[in-house]
Enzyme design. Sequence first.
Site, PDB file in Angstrom:
ATOM      1  N   ASP A   1     -86.787  -2.111  62.616  1.00  0.00           N
ATOM      2  CA  ASP A   1     -87.397  -2.911  61.553  1.00  0.00           C
ATOM      3  C   ASP A   1     -88.571  -3.762  62.025  1.00  0.00           C
ATOM      4  OD1 ASP A   1     -85.387  -1.886  59.929  1.00  0.00           O
ATOM      5  OD2 ASP A   1     -84.029  -3.520  60.444  1.00  0.00           O
TER       6      ASP A   1
ATOM      7  N   LYS B   1     -92.639  -0.467  61.729  1.00  0.00           N
ATOM      8  CA  LYS B   1     -93.182   0.839  62.147  1.00  0.00           C
ATOM      9  C   LYS B   1     -93.787   1.579  60.954  1.00  0.00           C
ATOM     10  CE  LYS B   1     -89.088   1.981  63.594  1.00  0.00           C
ATOM     11  NZ  LYS B   1     -88.388   0.687  63.477  1.00  0.00           N
TER      12      LYS B   1
ATOM     13  N   GLN C   1     -85.701   3.734  64.247  1.00  0.00           N
ATOM     14  CA  GLN C   1     -84.901   2.839  65.111  1.00  0.00           C
ATOM     15  C   GLN C   1     -85.771   2.263  66.238  1.00  0.00           C
ATOM     16  OE1 GLN C   1     -83.128   6.158  64.369  1.00  0.00           O
ATOM     17  NE2 GLN C   1     -82.830   5.003  62.512  1.00  0.00           N
TER      18      GLN C   1
HETATM   19  P1  GDP Z   1     -89.534  -0.438  60.034  1.00  0.00           P
HETATM   20  O1  GDP Z   1     -88.141   0.042  59.891  1.00  0.00           O
HETATM   21  O2  GDP Z   1     -89.904  -0.675  61.455  1.00  0.00           O
HETATM   22  O3  GDP Z   1     -90.531   0.434  59.339  1.00  0.00           O
HETATM   23  O4  GDP Z   1     -89.598  -1.869  59.319  1.00  0.00           O
HETATM   24  P2  GDP Z   1     -88.971  -2.259  57.878  1.00  0.00           P
HETATM   25  O5  GDP Z   1     -89.815  -1.671  56.826  1.00  0.00           O
HETATM   26  O6  GDP Z   1     -87.516  -1.984  57.851  1.00  0.00           O
HETATM   27  O7  GDP Z   1     -89.092  -3.831  57.923  1.00  0.00           O
HETATM   28  C1  GDP Z   1     -90.328  -4.482  58.065  1.00  0.00           C
HETATM   29  C2  GDP Z   1     -90.543  -5.424  56.869  1.00  0.00           C
HETATM   30  O8  GDP Z   1     -91.610  -6.306  57.161  1.00  0.00           O
HETATM   31  C3  GDP Z   1     -90.926  -4.712  55.603  1.00  0.00           C
HETATM   32  O9  GDP Z   1     -90.464  -5.450  54.506  1.00  0.00           O
HETATM   33  C4  GDP Z   1     -92.464  -4.746  55.651  1.00  0.00           C
HETATM   34  O10 GDP Z   1     -93.070  -4.654  54.369  1.00  0.00           O
HETATM   35  C5  GDP Z   1     -92.704  -6.092  56.271  1.00  0.00           C
HETATM   36  N1  GDP Z   1     -93.900  -6.218  57.115  1.00  0.00           N
HETATM   37  C6  GDP Z   1     -94.470  -5.293  57.932  1.00  0.00           C
HETATM   38  N2  GDP Z   1     -95.499  -5.849  58.625  1.00  0.00           N
HETATM   39  C7  GDP Z   1     -95.567  -7.142  58.227  1.00  0.00           C
HETATM   40  C8  GDP Z   1     -96.395  -8.242  58.620  1.00  0.00           C
HETATM   41  O11 GDP Z   1     -97.258  -8.152  59.480  1.00  0.00           O
HETATM   42  N3  GDP Z   1     -96.139  -9.439  58.013  1.00  0.00           N
HETATM   43  C9  GDP Z   1     -95.159  -9.604  57.089  1.00  0.00           C
HETATM   44  N4  GDP Z   1     -94.995 -10.806  56.554  1.00  0.00           N
HETATM   45  N5  GDP Z   1     -94.376  -8.585  56.697  1.00  0.00           N
HETATM   46  C10 GDP Z   1     -94.556  -7.382  57.275  1.00  0.00           C
HETATM   47  P1  IMO Z   2     -85.495   1.566  61.317  1.00  0.00           P
HETATM   48  O1  IMO Z   2     -86.081   2.928  61.582  1.00  0.00           O
HETATM   49  C1  IMO Z   2     -82.433  -1.359  62.267  1.00  0.00           C
HETATM   50  C2  IMO Z   2     -78.538   0.186  63.555  1.00  0.00           C
HETATM   51  C3  IMO Z   2     -77.360  -0.056  62.622  1.00  0.00           C
HETATM   52  C4  IMO Z   2     -76.243  -0.159  63.645  1.00  0.00           C
HETATM   53  C5  IMO Z   2     -76.645   0.878  64.705  1.00  0.00           C
HETATM   54  C6  IMO Z   2     -75.954   2.227  64.552  1.00  0.00           C
HETATM   55  O2  IMO Z   2     -85.614   1.132  59.903  1.00  0.00           O
HETATM   56  O3  IMO Z   2     -85.994   0.583  62.305  1.00  0.00           O
HETATM   57  P2  IMO Z   2     -76.265   4.246  62.829  1.00  0.00           P
HETATM   58  O4  IMO Z   2     -76.109   4.289  61.342  1.00  0.00           O
HETATM   59  O5  IMO Z   2     -77.607   4.633  63.316  1.00  0.00           O
HETATM   60  O6  IMO Z   2     -75.185   4.978  63.553  1.00  0.00           O
HETATM   61  O7  IMO Z   2     -76.059   2.682  63.203  1.00  0.00           O
HETATM   62  O8  IMO Z   2     -78.030   1.045  64.571  1.00  0.00           O
HETATM   63  N1  IMO Z   2     -79.694   0.856  62.936  1.00  0.00           N
HETATM   64  C7  IMO Z   2     -80.837   0.242  62.607  1.00  0.00           C
HETATM   65  N2  IMO Z   2     -81.182  -1.065  62.666  1.00  0.00           N
HETATM   66  N3  IMO Z   2     -83.336  -0.454  61.862  1.00  0.00           N
HETATM   67  C8  IMO Z   2     -83.009   0.861  61.820  1.00  0.00           C
HETATM   68  O9  IMO Z   2     -83.915   1.818  61.535  1.00  0.00           O
HETATM   69  C9  IMO Z   2     -81.704   1.251  62.163  1.00  0.00           C
HETATM   70  N4  IMO Z   2     -81.056   2.441  62.206  1.00  0.00           N
HETATM   71  C10 IMO Z   2     -79.837   2.180  62.690  1.00  0.00           C
HETATM   72  O10 IMO Z   2     -77.515  -1.231  61.881  1.00  0.00           O
HETATM   73  O11 IMO Z   2     -76.273  -1.417  64.253  1.00  0.00           O
HETATM   74 MG    MG Z   3     -86.398  -0.461  58.873  1.00  0.00          MG
END
Ligand code: GDP
Ligand code: IMO
Ligand code: MG
Length: 426
Positions: free
Chosen positions: A13, A16, A223
């Site tokens: 999260d 990416k 991840q």
């Molecule tokens: P990912 O799994 O790595 O793609 O990340 P996620 O989408 O799960 O979580 C990132 C969150 O942060 C999302 O709600 C994005 O819209 C938000 N986000 C990404 N870059 C930025 C940033 O530079 N600033 C802020 N405030 N939010 C961001």
């Molecule tokens: P993105 O791509 C954050 C975490 C789960 C759990 C562990 C194992 O959005 O960054 P699983 O279901 O994979 O067997 O769970 O990994 N987990 C993540 N945490 N971002 C993710 O993906 C995750 N994918 C799995 O919360 O702790």
């Molecule tokens: Mg994510």
Amino acid sequence: MAGYVVVGTQWGDEGKGKIIDVLAHKADYVVRFQGGNNAGHTVVVNGEKFILHLLPSGMLHGKGKCIIGPGVVVDPKVLIKELETLEEKGAKTDHLFISDRAHLIMPYHVKLDELKENAMGKNKIGTTKRGIGPCYADKMTRSGLRVGELLDMNIFKERLKVNLEEKNVLFEKVYGAEKLDYEKILEDYKGYAEKLGHRIMDSVPEVNEALDSGKFVMFEGAQAMMLDINYGTYPYVTSSSPTTGGVTTGAGIAPNKIDKAIGVMKAYTTRVGEGPFITELVDELGERLREVGWEYGSTTGRPRRCGWLDCVVGKFAVDINGLTDVVMTKIDVLSGLKTLKIAVAYEIDGKIYKTVPASIEKLKKATPVYEELPGWEEDITNMREYDELPENCKKYIARVEEIIGCQISMVSVGPDREQNIFIKEI
Ligand code: GDP
Ligand code: IMO
Ligand code: MG
């Protein structure tokens, strides 16, 4: 030739999805190489939010080909739903293809994930319950069903029978749970095959040819480093290799075809699920980061645990992935904090560690050794040039760069496609 890899450097999260979307506008291919719909990648385009779980984050450009690669585990039901959602929003989807080598997540994988987690009680991993672990386990024990088998239902139904019989014994005898119905699964998967069949391909020769002919291919990690099956906080990890090493096995390309390895690093740290988190803040400051950064899981909606930036983890990610560039995201969330802390080492039983130890017992006892830096007040979300950034923000970036030993080429100052500051060319 240009092969770029984008990976997460913390516990997922990091943003990416957003960064891949930004960089993918010039990509000929965007290829996912591991994980499945445990991922939740957010892309915001003109204020509209898309959360992609299985689809590559380059989908929304509608230009280059998007491929769900050999190392991914695919839940076809989820994939079809995601494609339909995009189509309803008017987005193009005919550029999406799926490797015939990718493994299929079956209903018994999802059920087993849930049963296992529930049975583990307080020792649970905190998985996303999407069947990821059980699917990869079947892959490794060589009993998995692959996407290519959707094209030959005669083979599919035989293998399903054998697998389901085994799983049903487990459900009944070990977990006291209900059996799953063979005919129902077979019918459902026949339907998925009809909907997805035309997208199934052997991606390996095409991706290699693309790289050899100078095309731009982006490999999208899901991840992150600390969830890696080999190097993460085992057993609190996912069941794949979200590192650059995973690209070679998960996409079928050689290491020398990777030109840039880009690590996405949130300016602080978050984690969803169980397991050690050394810089976690279980106080008002942690709450503040969660609310300002809107740290709630994109896949499960669970509140994310929040804490300071951990540069021991950062350095580990640079080393394991061979990062050439780091993109620092969500630095805007730190505006308004008087003092910022960065972990530069861990103290465990009176001993200082500058690397991440393998032992979960050690990690559970680790306390962070912090360096403090002054914060800044300004809202930076509308800034687009490095020179505009407050001095203390620049110092924060420079200090992190120094500790982790990798250049920070770009910072992200908001969720939108446009909210970026390019410091060096990527
Ligand atoms: P990912 O799994 O790595 O793609 O990340 P996620 O989408 O799960 O979580 C990132 C969150 O942060 C999302 O709600 C994005 O819209 C938000 N986000 C990404 N870059 C930025 C940033 O530079 N600033 C802020 N405030 N939010 C961001
Ligand atoms: P993105 O791509 C954050 C975490 C789960 C759990 C562990 C194992 O959005 O960054 P699983 O279901 O994979 O067997 O769970 O990994 N987990 C993540 N945490 N971002 C993710 O993906 C995750 N994918 C799995 O919360 O702790
Ligand atoms: Mg994510």
